[in-house]
Scaffold this motif. Structure first.
Motif, PDB file in Angstrom:
ATOM      1  N   ARG A 239      -6.187   9.453 -10.611  1.00  0.00           N
ATOM      2  CA  ARG A 239      -6.065   8.600  -9.432  1.00  0.00           C
ATOM      3  C   ARG A 239      -4.979   9.187  -8.523  1.00  0.00           C
ATOM      4  NH1 ARG A 239      -4.659   2.079  -8.885  1.00  0.00           N
ATOM      5  NH2 ARG A 239      -5.714   1.868  -6.866  1.00  0.00           N
TER       6      ARG A 239
ATOM      7  N   ARG B  32      -2.906   8.725  -5.139  1.00  0.00           N
ATOM      8  CA  ARG B  32      -2.577   7.780  -4.060  1.00  0.00           C
ATOM      9  C   ARG B  32      -2.421   8.557  -2.753  1.00  0.00           C
ATOM     10  NH1 ARG B  32       2.457   9.216  -3.074  1.00  0.00           N
ATOM     11  NH2 ARG B  32       4.079   9.338  -4.671  1.00  0.00           N
TER      12      ARG B  32
ATOM     13  N   THR C 160       6.788  10.146 -11.927  1.00  0.00           N
ATOM     14  CA  THR C 160       7.370   8.912 -11.402  1.00  0.00           C
ATOM     15  C   THR C 160       6.883   8.658  -9.969  1.00  0.00           C
ATOM     16  OG1 THR C 160       9.446   7.778 -10.956  1.00  0.00           O
ATOM     17  CG2 THR C 160       9.476  10.134 -10.623  1.00  0.00           C
ATOM     18  N   SER C 161       6.689   7.409  -9.680  1.00  0.00           N
ATOM     19  CA  SER C 161       6.296   6.928  -8.333  1.00  0.00           C
ATOM     20  C   SER C 161       4.860   7.265  -7.933  1.00  0.00           C
ATOM     21  CB  SER C 161       7.245   7.435  -7.235  1.00  0.00           C
ATOM     22  OG  SER C 161       6.879   8.728  -6.836  1.00  0.00           O
ATOM     23  N   THR C 162       4.053   7.637  -8.899  1.00  0.00           N
ATOM     24  CA  THR C 162       2.669   7.986  -8.518  1.00  0.00           C
ATOM     25  C   THR C 162       1.723   6.796  -8.657  1.00  0.00           C
ATOM     26  OG1 THR C 162       2.392   8.863 -10.746  1.00  0.00           O
ATOM     27  CG2 THR C 162       2.803  10.464  -8.992  1.00  0.00           C
TER      28      THR C 162
ATOM     29  N   LYS D  27       1.650   4.392 -11.644  1.00  0.00           N
ATOM     30  CA  LYS D  27       1.239   3.997 -13.011  1.00  0.00           C
ATOM     31  C   LYS D  27       1.335   2.476 -13.162  1.00  0.00           C
ATOM     32  CE  LYS D  27       4.363   6.613 -14.934  1.00  0.00           C
ATOM     33  NZ  LYS D  27       4.877   7.221 -13.679  1.00  0.00           N
ATOM     34  N   THR D  28       2.523   1.928 -12.827  1.00  0.00           N
ATOM     35  CA  THR D  28       2.691   0.481 -12.965  1.00  0.00           C
ATOM     36  C   THR D  28       1.754  -0.257 -12.020  1.00  0.00           C
ATOM     37  OG1 THR D  28       4.975   0.922 -13.533  1.00  0.00           O
ATOM     38  CG2 THR D  28       4.439  -1.352 -13.007  1.00  0.00           C
ATOM     39  N   TYR D  29       1.571   0.334 -10.832  1.00  0.00           N
ATOM     40  CA  TYR D  29       0.651  -0.261  -9.853  1.00  0.00           C
ATOM     41  C   TYR D  29      -0.759  -0.348 -10.449  1.00  0.00           C
ATOM     42  CZ  TYR D  29      -1.992  -0.826  -5.523  1.00  0.00           C
ATOM     43  OH  TYR D  29      -2.842  -1.266  -4.551  1.00  0.00           O
TER      44      TYR D  29
ATOM     45  N   SER E 195      11.631   1.916 -10.360  1.00  0.00           N
ATOM     46  CA  SER E 195      11.098   2.873 -11.331  1.00  0.00           C
ATOM     47  C   SER E 195      11.181   2.285 -12.744  1.00  0.00           C
ATOM     48  CB  SER E 195      11.913   4.161 -11.265  1.00  0.00           C
ATOM     49  OG  SER E 195      11.454   5.050 -12.229  1.00  0.00           O
TER      50      SER E 195
HETATM   51  N1  LIG Z   1      -2.924   3.691  -5.221  1.00  0.00           N
HETATM   52  C1  LIG Z   1      -1.914   3.040  -4.642  1.00  0.00           C
HETATM   53  N2  LIG Z   1      -2.141   2.257  -3.597  1.00  0.00           N
HETATM   54  C2  LIG Z   1      -1.141   1.598  -2.991  1.00  0.00           C
HETATM   55  N3  LIG Z   1       0.155   1.672  -3.354  1.00  0.00           N
HETATM   56  C3  LIG Z   1       0.447   2.441  -4.418  1.00  0.00           C
HETATM   57  C4  LIG Z   1      -0.562   3.167  -5.101  1.00  0.00           C
HETATM   58  N4  LIG Z   1       0.029   3.832  -6.075  1.00  0.00           N
HETATM   59  C5  LIG Z   1       1.338   3.538  -6.014  1.00  0.00           C
HETATM   60  N5  LIG Z   1       1.594   2.701  -5.031  1.00  0.00           N
HETATM   61  C6  LIG Z   1       2.907   2.172  -4.639  1.00  0.00           C
HETATM   62  O1  LIG Z   1       3.851   3.198  -4.896  1.00  0.00           O
HETATM   63  C7  LIG Z   1       5.050   2.669  -5.376  1.00  0.00           C
HETATM   64  C8  LIG Z   1       5.377   3.304  -6.722  1.00  0.00           C
HETATM   65  O2  LIG Z   1       4.412   2.944  -7.620  1.00  0.00           O
HETATM   66  P1  LIG Z   1       4.724   2.630  -9.127  1.00  0.00           P
HETATM   67  O3  LIG Z   1       6.028   1.893  -9.267  1.00  0.00           O
HETATM   68  O4  LIG Z   1       3.533   1.990  -9.686  1.00  0.00           O
HETATM   69  O5  LIG Z   1       4.904   4.094  -9.650  1.00  0.00           O
HETATM   70  P2  LIG Z   1       5.145   4.540 -11.166  1.00  0.00           P
HETATM   71  O6  LIG Z   1       4.289   5.736 -11.365  1.00  0.00           O
HETATM   72  O7  LIG Z   1       4.978   3.401 -12.037  1.00  0.00           O
HETATM   73  O8  LIG Z   1       6.651   5.017 -11.045  1.00  0.00           O
HETATM   74  P3  LIG Z   1       7.749   5.057 -12.238  1.00  0.00           P
HETATM   75  O9  LIG Z   1       7.247   6.028 -13.205  1.00  0.00           O
HETATM   76  O10 LIG Z   1       8.970   5.503 -11.527  1.00  0.00           O
HETATM   77  O11 LIG Z   1       7.786   3.671 -12.704  1.00  0.00           O
HETATM   78  C9  LIG Z   1       4.821   1.181  -5.483  1.00  0.00           C
HETATM   79  O12 LIG Z   1       5.394   0.551  -4.372  1.00  0.00           O
HETATM   80  C10 LIG Z   1       3.341   1.017  -5.472  1.00  0.00           C
HETATM   81  O13 LIG Z   1       2.956  -0.214  -4.902  1.00  0.00           O
END
Ligand SMILES: Nc1ncnc2c1ncn2[C@@H]1O[C@H](COP(=O)(O)OP(=O)(O)OP(=O)(O)O)[C@@H](O)[C@H]1O
Length: 950
Positions: free
Chosen positions: A16, A18, A104-106, A108-110, A283
């Motif tokens: 996926r 973003r 990170t920030s890609t 995953k949690t989203y 994060s």
């Molecule tokens: N496909 C997407 N569509 C819209 N917003 C997204 C998408 N992917 C990520 N985001 C946004 O990007 C930001 C970072 O996402 P997220 O916290 O899920 O990243 P992560 O991979 O879990 O990071 P970490 O590993 O640091 O926790 C969030 O604000 C999230 O809403």
């Protein structure tokens, strides 16, 4: 039971990607990952070479997975495509795992959690996989009897290699409930994954330990208890992650509906380790596993146990880039370590190595069954499209494509006896009941010692927590104010950047406008050039017409000068000669005047004729000499310009055709040869990019060409305008130069004509004087004859008296005779005098008539000559040759300065004079006719004789 190869199933791997986030956009980091906007392909390519265009296409690395989702793929699509198929298997009894993995920030949690909040009891569009599974499971079991299933949840966190129960609300900092991983094989040091899946003899014991913390929260349908029996056929699964792995002391909480599940999820998320980093404001600093357990009735006494593990891994992180320090750096080190081990495990499982290093980290131990075990697994690799993250993205894609080779052997989950389930909650129910009874009987708050201690502990914990929270709140407030300031600054920066972007946009629009305008100018210029060419052709034609008219004018002038003016001259000379002949030689003044006039007119017309002739000849010679030369020059100039324009056009066409040829070659090459064996879609994308670049470069070539052409056209236009201007100025100047002598000559002619006019006026006044002198003379003669007649009358009356005397005496008769003789003599004399006076009067009449004839005959040729001169002037004025005036602007017209009025030349009407004898009748003097006069004289004589006889 040994599994055949046929039962093996590859894990599902999806990517996926973003869209670029604000930081990446702010850093102007370009997109280096090629993915579809939503989905539709199973390939993802990344260009790490830093090149663009075709080179980038060649050097891009392509990874193949099961599904690829782009920036526009929404949460529902991800759930439907990846989680839902597994969910169906989970309902059927399989253990399933969904993992999200990535930098990170890609996202995953989203992807895994997303927006977990409820809005009017409903999920939002942003809800991730976990909330959707929680809702889906109750939807799927909607029709099932409440007694036939039970759903539990657990939520565990792995932070810095420590496990933490995220659903345990009453964790005592002093006496933490240590979570421990067990595998049912009982071999903690086992390296073999086969070993790890064997049953553990310690399982029942661990279950007993964990049961305490879980029991307070487990709620079950009352019917479950009604059928409780005490047969345990298998170790209770409440703390298992899979059939082999379980976590001691981890709570599993029973939920009755999706909302309760959501509340547990929210509670756990609050406890999760989250921090703000340079890469992500929120994060996740830990790995988490949210597990949903389904106990589904299978036969009368057994329940089938299946689990859905929803794993959100912490993000891999480049510490130097993320700027992590101290705690964050320690976290990142731990995260990276566990992910490194996960990578190695994935590689080993995929390569079917004999040794799989599951035990090198707790994460890999927990995921042991999901990677190569008996679980159905899906891995979602989340990536960023930005160049700045390309290194981490490549690494993620490497793992993802490697993970695709992992084969699992999914098996339906184990069974549990109904009464085991009942037992697991009976103890808690009893405790709750006793608390309730104590409360009722003592009419106060009573509880068991154990519960009281627990509550006191909890209270203490809460107090400490409140203190900590206060401090944390203060810290957060402080942090918040700093953050607000930073936010304000960044907002300002953002605004200024937005303004810059807007300006840039405006500039781009302005540039587009300018290009458009230039294009239009260019068009107009070429139209102007065309019009100029047309004007030149028209000018050539006009000059031809002009030349023809000049020729005609010359002929006409010759005709007028040789014929009309000549004949006019002749007639004028004749008239003057006639006038001269007709004028009495005695009229000295008239004769002199006529002579002078004749000579002067002859001289003037002679000189006019000659000078006009010369001027015309010269003028026409000049025109016929100069015009072809001017035309030749203009023609040459036009030819030169045409040649330049043609050369330029042909150069341009050559350039364009070579560009077009190159473009076609390239297109052919791309269509026929380039990436022939590759997939069409990728090819299309690259062809599009190449086309775009070609377009850009072609545009720049066009822009350059346009600029060159503009310059060239401008130069040509200037030189053309210059030459036209100088040619026109030259022609005008020459024309004016040629016109000047003509003008002077005509002015001289006009002066001469004025002179003539003046002479005519003099002549007229002289003639008037002469006529007045003649009239005076006639008047004098009349006066003289009047006085003579009076004398005769007097004499006759004296004679009348004398005849009487004669009749009286001889002396008198003698005297009468003498008087008779005298009378006869007097009579003759009077007769002679009368004849003379008559002749003189006729002569005067003749002179008068001659003068009048002369004046009349003189006036006609003068009129004719004036008419001719006027006609000539009019002809000249009406000629198409209308040179520019001295200012070079106003067309000049030759005008007649003095108009000659023919009436002025005529003398005033003369009276006809005649001389008649005057008789006094009744005292009146009257003029009588000669016959009457003669009769009167004879009667007078008879009377005289009668008187004498008497
Ligand atoms: N496909 C997407 N569509 C819209 N917003 C997204 C998408 N992917 C990520 N985001 C946004 O990007 C930001 C970072 O996402 P997220 O916290 O899920 O990243 P992560 O991979 O879990 O990071 P970490 O590993 O640091 O926790 C969030 O604000 C999230 O809403």
């Amino acid at each position: 039971m040994a599994m055949s190869d046929a039962d093996e199933l590859n894990i599902t791997v999806a990517v996926r990607c973003r869209g670029r986030n604000e930081k990446e956009v702010g850093a102007r980091s370009s997109v280096v990952v090629a993915v579809p906007d939503v989905t539709g392909t199973n390939e993802v390519s990344i260009n790490t070479s830093g090149e663009t265009g075709i080179a980038a296409q060649i050097n891009s690395k392509v990874y193949t997975v099961d599904k690829v989702f782009g920036p526009s793929a929404d949460q529902a699509l991800i759930f439907k495509s990846i989680a839902e198929p597994l969910f169906q298997d989970f309902i059927k009894g399989y253990n399933c795992t969904v993992l999200v993995y990535g930098m990170t920030s890609t996202g995953k949690t989203y992807t895994m959690t997303g927006d977990e909040k409820l809005y009017d009891g409903e999920l939002s569009e942003g809800a991730g996989i976990i909330p959707r599974v929680l809702f889906k499971i109750f939807d799927a079991l909607e029709d099932a009897d409440g007694d036939d299933y039970m759903i539990k949840c657990s939520f565990v966190e792995l932070y810095n290699e420590e496990l933490k129960d995220l659903l345990d609300e009453v964790q005592d900092a002093n006496v933490p409930k240590k979570l421990r991983i067990f595998d049912s094989a009982g071999n903690h040091n086992s390296n073999s994954r086969n070993n790890s899946r064997t049953n553990s003899p310690k399982f029942a014991e661990s279950h007993a330990a964990s049961n305490y913390s879980a029991r307070r929260r487990i709620r079950a349908s009352p019917s479950v208890f009604r059928s409780a029996k005490s047969t345990v056929t298998k170790p209770p699964p409440s703390t298992e992650i899979s059939s082999a792995i379980h976590i001691q002391n981890l709570q599993e909480l029973h939920i009755m509906n999706a909302k309760e599940g959501i509340r547990l999820l929210q509670r756990g998320l609050k406890q999760r380790q989250v921090a703000s980093t340079k890469m992500n404001d929120f994060s996740s600093r830990s790995h988490t596993i949210f597990t949903i357990m389904l106990y589904k009735k299978c036969g009368d006494e057994n329940f089938r146990v299946s689990k859905m593990n929803l794993v959100d891994l912490a993000g891999s992180e480049n510490i130097s880039r993320s700027g992590a320090q101290n705690q964050r750096a320690k976290e990142a080190g731990s995260i990276n370590q566990s992910l490194l081990t996960l990578g190695r495990v994935i590689n080993s499982v995929a390569d079917k190595n004999a040794h799989i290093p599951f035990r090198e980290s707790k994460l890999t131990r927990l995921l042991q069954d999901s990677l190569g075990g008996n679980t159905k697994t899906a891995l979602i690799a989340t990536i960023s499209p930005a160049k700045v993250n390309s290194e981490e993205t490549s690494s993620t894609l490497e793992y993802a494509s490697k993970a695709k080779n992992i084969k699992n052997k999914p098996q339906v989950g184990s069974f549990i006896m109904k009464d085991v389930l009942v037992k697991s909650i009976t103890a808690e129910l009893i405790k709750i009941k006793s608390d309730l009874l104590s409360t009722k009987s003592k009419d106060g708050v009573f509880m068991s010692q154990e519960n009281y201690k627990e509550l006191t502990n909890e209270l203490e914990n809460y107090k400490t927590e409140v203190q900590e929270c206060k401090r944390a709140n203060e810290r957060l407030n402080l942090q918040n104010s700093i953050l607000m300031k930073e936010k304000k600054i960044s907002n300002e920066i953002n605004e200024s950047q937005k303004a810059k972007v807007r300006n840039l946009g405006n500039n781009i629009e302005y540039l587009y406008d300018k290009i458009d305008r230039q294009h239009r100018n260019e068009q107009e210029l070429s139209n102007v050039v065309q019009e100029l060419m047309n004007a030149l052709h028209t000018m050539q034609k006009s000059l031809q017409v002009y030349e023809d008219q000049g020729q005609r004018f010359q002929t006409e002038m010759e005709r007028v000068l040789y014929e009309n003016v000549g004949s006019f001259k002749k007639s004028l000379i004749n008239e003057i000669a006639k006038l001269k002949d007709n004028i009495d030689e005695d009229s000295i003044d008239v004769d002199v005047n006529i002579d002078t006039l004749s000579k002067e007119l002859s001289r003037i017309f002679e000189s006019l004729n000659t000078s006009s002739n010369d001027i015309c000849q010269k003028f026409l010679r000049e025109i016929s000499d100069q015009t072809p030369r001017q035309f030749r020059e203009i023609h040459n100039q036009v030819e030169r310009i045409t040649n330049v324009v043609e050369t330029y056009s042909s150069d341009l066409m050559t350039h364009l055709s070579s560009i077009s040829e190159e473009y076609n070659n390239l297109k052919d090459y791309l269509n026929e040869q380039f990436f022939k064996n590759n997939f069409q879609e990728a090819l299309d994308v690259h062809v599009d990019r190449t086309y775009h670049q070609l377009k850009v470069s072609a545009n720049s070539v066009f822009a350059q060409l346009r600029e060159m052409m503009n310059e060239h056209l401008e130069t040509n236009k200037n030189s053309m305008m210059q030459s036209l201007k100088s040619a026109a100025t030259e022609v005008v100047a020459k024309e004016m130069g040629l016109l000047d002598p003509v003008k002077q000559a005509w002015e001289t002619s006009l002066q001469n004509i004025n002179e003539c006019d003046k002479l005519n006026n003099d002549f007229e006044s002289n003639m008037g004087l002469a006529v007045r002198a003649v009239t005076d003379k006639i008047d004098q003669a009349e006066n003289m004859s009047g006085s003579a007649m009076r004398d005769v009358g007097e004499n006759l009356s004296q004679l009348k008296d004398a005849s009487a005397n004669f009749q009286k005496n001889g002396v008198i008769s003698t005297n009468v005779n003498c008087i008779k003789r005298k009378h006869e003599l007097l009579k003759t004399q009077v007769q002679n005098s009368a004849n003379y006076m008559h002749a003189a009067t006729q002569k005067f009449d003749e002179i008068d008539g001659s003068i009048q004839d002369l004046l009349t005959s003189q006036a006609i040729p003068q009129l004719r000559s004036e008419e001719r001169i006027e006609g000539l002037l009019e002809q000249l004025n009406d000629k198409p040759l209308r040179p520019l005036g001295p200012s070079g602007k106003t067309p000049m017209r030759i005008t007649q300065h003095a108009t000659i009025n023919s009436d002025q030349l005529l003398p005033p009407r003369q009276k006809t004079y005649s001389i008649s004898p005057i008789r006094e009748i009744d005292g009146n003097r009257r003029a009588v006719s000669p016959v009457k006069r003669k009769a009167a004289e004879e009667r007078d004589l008879r009377e005289l004789k009668t008187q004498k006889i008497e």
